[in-house]
Scaffold this active site. Structure first.
Site, PDB file in Angstrom:
ATOM      1  N   GLN A   1      -2.680 -12.546   7.542  1.00  0.00           N
ATOM      2  CA  GLN A   1      -2.843 -12.216   6.125  1.00  0.00           C
ATOM      3  C   GLN A   1      -2.069 -13.190   5.244  1.00  0.00           C
ATOM      4  O   GLN A   1      -2.597 -13.683   4.233  1.00  0.00           O
ATOM      5  CB  GLN A   1      -2.364 -10.794   5.860  1.00  0.00           C
ATOM      6  CG  GLN A   1      -2.336 -10.426   4.377  1.00  0.00           C
ATOM      7  CD  GLN A   1      -1.864  -9.001   4.156  1.00  0.00           C
ATOM      8  OE1 GLN A   1      -2.660  -8.081   4.180  1.00  0.00           O
ATOM      9  NE2 GLN A   1      -0.567  -8.817   3.950  1.00  0.00           N
TER      10      GLN A   1
ATOM     11  N   HIS B   1       8.878   0.957   3.689  1.00  0.00           N
ATOM     12  CA  HIS B   1       9.874   0.936   4.754  1.00  0.00           C
ATOM     13  C   HIS B   1      10.780  -0.273   4.535  1.00  0.00           C
ATOM     14  O   HIS B   1      10.641  -1.005   3.542  1.00  0.00           O
ATOM     15  CB  HIS B   1       9.204   0.900   6.134  1.00  0.00           C
ATOM     16  CG  HIS B   1       8.194  -0.200   6.300  1.00  0.00           C
ATOM     17  ND1 HIS B   1       8.532  -1.532   6.315  1.00  0.00           N
ATOM     18  CD2 HIS B   1       6.841  -0.161   6.454  1.00  0.00           C
ATOM     19  CE1 HIS B   1       7.456  -2.265   6.486  1.00  0.00           C
ATOM     20  NE2 HIS B   1       6.401  -1.454   6.561  1.00  0.00           N
ATOM     21  N   GLU B   2      11.699  -0.480   5.451  1.00  0.00           N
ATOM     22  CA  GLU B   2      12.700  -1.523   5.280  1.00  0.00           C
ATOM     23  C   GLU B   2      12.078  -2.915   5.163  1.00  0.00           C
ATOM     24  O   GLU B   2      12.620  -3.791   4.483  1.00  0.00           O
ATOM     25  CB  GLU B   2      13.698  -1.481   6.441  1.00  0.00           C
ATOM     26  CG  GLU B   2      14.903  -2.382   6.277  1.00  0.00           C
ATOM     27  CD  GLU B   2      15.739  -2.100   5.023  1.00  0.00           C
ATOM     28  OE1 GLU B   2      16.272  -3.075   4.444  1.00  0.00           O
ATOM     29  OE2 GLU B   2      15.860  -0.920   4.630  1.00  0.00           O
TER      30      GLU B   2
ATOM     31  N   MET C   1       0.836  -1.196   0.000  1.00  0.00           N
ATOM     32  CA  MET C   1       0.000   0.000   0.000  1.00  0.00           C
ATOM     33  C   MET C   1       0.876   1.254   0.000  1.00  0.00           C
ATOM     34  O   MET C   1       0.391   2.361   0.238  1.00  0.00           O
ATOM     35  CB  MET C   1      -0.952   0.002   1.196  1.00  0.00           C
ATOM     36  CG  MET C   1      -2.006  -1.092   1.111  1.00  0.00           C
ATOM     37  SD  MET C   1      -3.504  -0.761   2.074  1.00  0.00           S
ATOM     38  CE  MET C   1      -2.838  -0.562   3.708  1.00  0.00           C
ATOM     39  N   GLY C   2       2.164   1.066  -0.272  1.00  0.00           N
ATOM     40  CA  GLY C   2       3.042   2.215  -0.377  1.00  0.00           C
ATOM     41  C   GLY C   2       3.549   2.698   0.969  1.00  0.00           C
ATOM     42  O   GLY C   2       3.447   2.021   1.978  1.00  0.00           O
ATOM     43  N   TYR C   3       4.124   3.893   0.966  1.00  0.00           N
ATOM     44  CA  TYR C   3       4.874   4.449   2.091  1.00  0.00           C
ATOM     45  C   TYR C   3       5.859   3.391   2.588  1.00  0.00           C
ATOM     46  O   TYR C   3       5.819   2.926   3.713  1.00  0.00           O
ATOM     47  CB  TYR C   3       3.970   4.967   3.212  1.00  0.00           C
ATOM     48  CG  TYR C   3       4.594   6.170   3.879  1.00  0.00           C
ATOM     49  CD1 TYR C   3       4.633   7.402   3.219  1.00  0.00           C
ATOM     50  CD2 TYR C   3       5.210   6.068   5.111  1.00  0.00           C
ATOM     51  CE1 TYR C   3       5.260   8.495   3.790  1.00  0.00           C
ATOM     52  CE2 TYR C   3       5.832   7.154   5.694  1.00  0.00           C
ATOM     53  CZ  TYR C   3       5.856   8.370   5.029  1.00  0.00           C
ATOM     54  OH  TYR C   3       6.496   9.450   5.593  1.00  0.00           O
TER      55      TYR C   3
ATOM     56  N   HIS D   1       9.229  -3.662   3.596  1.00  0.00           N
ATOM     57  CA  HIS D   1       8.866  -3.787   2.178  1.00  0.00           C
ATOM     58  C   HIS D   1      10.107  -4.040   1.322  1.00  0.00           C
ATOM     59  O   HIS D   1      10.091  -4.878   0.406  1.00  0.00           O
ATOM     60  CB  HIS D   1       8.216  -2.497   1.670  1.00  0.00           C
ATOM     61  CG  HIS D   1       6.900  -2.170   2.286  1.00  0.00           C
ATOM     62  ND1 HIS D   1       6.690  -1.024   3.008  1.00  0.00           N
ATOM     63  CD2 HIS D   1       5.714  -2.831   2.280  1.00  0.00           C
ATOM     64  CE1 HIS D   1       5.429  -0.984   3.418  1.00  0.00           C
ATOM     65  NE2 HIS D   1       4.817  -2.063   2.994  1.00  0.00           N
TER      66      HIS D   1
ATOM     67  N   GLN E   1     -10.430  -2.720   2.002  1.00  0.00           N
ATOM     68  CA  GLN E   1      -9.959  -3.407   3.204  1.00  0.00           C
ATOM     69  C   GLN E   1      -9.976  -2.509   4.437  1.00  0.00           C
ATOM     70  O   GLN E   1      -9.557  -2.922   5.516  1.00  0.00           O
ATOM     71  CB  GLN E   1      -8.569  -4.002   2.991  1.00  0.00           C
ATOM     72  CG  GLN E   1      -7.433  -3.002   2.872  1.00  0.00           C
ATOM     73  CD  GLN E   1      -6.153  -3.678   2.411  1.00  0.00           C
ATOM     74  OE1 GLN E   1      -6.051  -4.163   1.283  1.00  0.00           O
ATOM     75  NE2 GLN E   1      -5.154  -3.724   3.281  1.00  0.00           N
TER      76      GLN E   1
ATOM     77  N   VAL F   1      10.740  -7.669   9.672  1.00  0.00           N
ATOM     78  CA  VAL F   1      11.893  -6.775   9.816  1.00  0.00           C
ATOM     79  C   VAL F   1      11.582  -5.794  10.938  1.00  0.00           C
ATOM     80  O   VAL F   1      10.487  -5.229  10.997  1.00  0.00           O
ATOM     81  CB  VAL F   1      12.193  -6.028   8.504  1.00  0.00           C
ATOM     82  CG1 VAL F   1      13.346  -5.049   8.680  1.00  0.00           C
ATOM     83  CG2 VAL F   1      12.505  -7.024   7.385  1.00  0.00           C
TER      84      VAL F   1
END
EC number: 6.3.2.1
Length: 282
Positions: A153, A34-35, A30-32, A37, A61, A176
């Site tokens: 999920q 971080h490490e 969903m973007g934004y 991802h 969702q 992480v």
């Protein structure tokens, strides 16, 4: 790196890669970024010839009083980070592209979704499964990568892919964490310094339960109570759930005799955070 806003564009990109015999790895987000991802993308890069990610804040969702409107968005930043780890294409569709007028088809996975986040966020997994099914159909990856932080999920998506005979492998990548143990999350940006400190109670309570488990404690209710007591001692924490289930079946447990998922969801201020640990050897 290519940024595609339409289904036809990303399909053309994937078709071209396939014509060259390249395998496709896919990381839905969903973007934004971080490490956490970025680690998913690195794993995809290691295993696959071509890596595609999606950046789509999926409205189906989110519940009516959740954070859809304020969920952080920064495509320019995300594209820069994705490019640095070698992503080949970003699929960044509009809501209208994914859910055009007249849309009325949804995917519902039963049993696994009626507890934990599915219980406290009605309709959440229906939205997740629908959008992930659509993304799998659009990108048609060989491998899709999900984080263990969202343990339920990941299990639901694996079940869905198996039950619907989807021709891909779903790979779960370990959580992480920040240096102090807090699980990486796009929602961590909501926390002020005091809340950020308070949020450490999630990972620390999991670690305390893990230590007790390694010392021989197998009573699920005692381990659960240990976590509850520790989180309740943090004034800024408001517990949504703390539960222990068999893993990966997500069945209730009295005694832990095999792998078990200790999962929790806690609100720090207005920010809902989740974390989990696997007790026992897989």
């Amino acid at each position: 790196m290519l940024v595609c806003n339409t289904i036809s564009e990303i399909r053309a990109f994937v078709r071209e890669a396939r014509s060259k015999g390249r395998s496709i790895g896919f990381v839905p987000t969903m973007g934004y970024l971080h490490e956490g991802h970025l680690e998913l993308m690195r794993r995809a890069k290691e295993r696959c010839d071509t890596v595609v990610i999606s950046i789509f804040v999926n409205p189906t969702q989110f519940g009516p009083n959740e954070d859809y409107d304020r969920y952080p968005r920064d495509l320019e930043r995300d594209a820069r980070l994705a490019g640095q780890v070698g992503v080949d294409a970003i699929f960044n569709p509009s809501v209208e592209e994914m859910y055009p007028a007249g849309y009325c088809t949804y995917v519902d996975v039963e049993r696994l979704t009626g507890k934990l986040c599915g219980l406290s966020r009605p309709g959440h997994f229906r939205g997740v499964c629908t959008v992930v099914t659509k993304l799998f159909n659009i990108v048609k990856p060989d491998y899709a990568f999900f984080g263990q932080k969202d343990a339920q999920q990941a299990l639901v998506i694996k079940r869905m892919a198996a039950d619907l005979n989807m021709d891909l492998e779903v790979i779960t990548v370990p959580t992480v964490r920040e240096a102090d143990g807090l699980a990486m999350s796009s929602r961590n940006v909501y926390l002020d310094p005091e809340q950020r400190r308070a949020a450490l109670v999630l990972s620390r309570s999991l670690e305390k339960a893990g230590e007790a488990f390694r010392a021989g404690e197998r009573d699920a209710s005692k381990l659960r109570q240990m976590v509850l007591d520790m989180i309740k001692a943090e004034p800024l924490a408001n517990i949504d759930y703390v539960e222990i289930y068999s893993y990966p079946e997500l069945e209730p447990l009295d005694q832990i005799n095999g792998p078990a998922l200790l999962a929790l969801a806690v609100k720090i201020g207005q920010t809902r955070l989740i974390d989990n640990a696997i007790l026992g050897q897989l």
